[in-house]
Design a protein around this motif. Sequence first.
Motif, PDB file in Angstrom:
ATOM      1  N   SER A 127     -13.560 -50.463 -21.896  1.00 24.97           N
ATOM      2  CA  SER A 127     -12.172 -50.903 -22.094  1.00 24.97           C
ATOM      3  C   SER A 127     -11.970 -51.633 -23.415  1.00 24.97           C
ATOM      4  O   SER A 127     -10.839 -51.769 -23.883  1.00 24.97           O
ATOM      5  CB  SER A 127     -11.743 -51.807 -20.932  1.00 24.97           C
TER       6      SER A 127
ATOM      7  N   THR B  21      -7.260 -50.094 -10.814  1.00 23.98           N
ATOM      8  CA  THR B  21      -8.197 -50.198 -11.941  1.00 23.98           C
ATOM      9  C   THR B  21      -9.494 -50.903 -11.588  1.00 23.98           C
ATOM     10  O   THR B  21     -10.447 -50.866 -12.357  1.00 23.98           O
ATOM     11  CB  THR B  21      -7.536 -50.918 -13.135  1.00 23.98           C
TER      12      THR B  21
ATOM     13  N   GLU C 177     -10.881 -54.541 -14.393  1.00 24.29           N
ATOM     14  CA  GLU C 177     -11.862 -53.613 -13.821  1.00 24.29           C
ATOM     15  C   GLU C 177     -12.762 -54.256 -12.783  1.00 24.29           C
ATOM     16  O   GLU C 177     -13.571 -53.570 -12.156  1.00 24.29           O
ATOM     17  CB  GLU C 177     -12.712 -53.003 -14.940  1.00 24.29           C
TER      18      GLU C 177
END
Length: 376
Positions: A176, A212, A245
């Motif tokens: 990310s 996510t 996440e």
Amino acid sequence: MSLKKAFRSGLQNWLSYNSTRIYHNLYKSMISKSPELGKVAEGENAWLNKWREYDKRMSPLAYRIFSRYIGNDINIMPMELCMSFVEPILTPAEYRQYYSDKNSFGKILQGIRMPYVYARNIKGSFFDNNYNSLDGHPLSELEQRKVNSFVLKPSLEASGRGVRIFRYSNGRFVDSENTVFSLEFLYTVYKKDYLIQECVSQSAFNSYFNPTSINTIRIATYRDVKTHEVRYLRAVMRIGRKGTEVDNSHAGGSFVGIDECGVLGKYLCNQWGEKVCVFNDIDFEHNTFVIPNYEYIKQFAIEIGEKVIHHDLVAMDIAIDSNNNPQLIEINVGGFSGKLFQLTSGTVFGDYTDDVMEYVTRKMKNSELKIMYYRK
């Protein structure tokens, strides 16, 4: 007393002092955010009479705080006492390191459903899911299976520290933060003791709360000190903050209680115990959410507890896959974090509390590790 015994006794006393300091600092931080938590609570004197059997200087703060979440229950566990008095007996320190290494799970917990491991690094050497050497081709399975994403996590860390998710994009794997995955990255940043693991495709139910992050169920089990049967104790669901996440509370996530039937509670807490009824734009107070297949999930947790033979108190993080089947993410045998349950679900040990305290008191009396909390 021998020098060895004196050293071990002194070490245990230091650990006891440290646990008191840790939790009292936490209690004070919670009270600073919600002053109502520090006020005298109904039933406080009866609770103090019970728990001052183990520490004549027991603070009422644990009762004042947790009773305002789960009600006035005399079995509310002072978490400082749990950490320094109960856990050393139920989860002996000498066995914790092996059970805390995520690279050990495939050996200890054979037959338990877990995410597939593409590569393990153990003390600098590479192995596959079945512990066969991969030193010549450490990333061969990633290439052969043509995976689109994977999880990279240290095997000796906890609480989500160091966990990254890499996804395939434009001919390479990136996380990310746009970090590019490579062998050089592994050797320079992670160095040794980590896993490269499949991403669980989580259930539609769990994904609804935050797609996510893998939103795990934290379940505690306890091996009955009288019957030696493993019991289901309490559970919470951990939910990552929108866009993140990981589901850990220190990363902005929250947790919600789960009752024995798999029904989620009406409020969530963050790491400081601050309550919200709406999280990630989802209204928990005015909706009822029931975890699918929950009886099977509880039995799955009990089966794991039965395999952890050296520890009688286990907290485990379980993901639910796209078929509503449980998959173990990790087990926790140190740093139990019973506060999660006492902020949402109920007392840590419930009806087993007196059995536990009688057992650990007897064991502590017979141990050379006399600790500062036992002051009758």
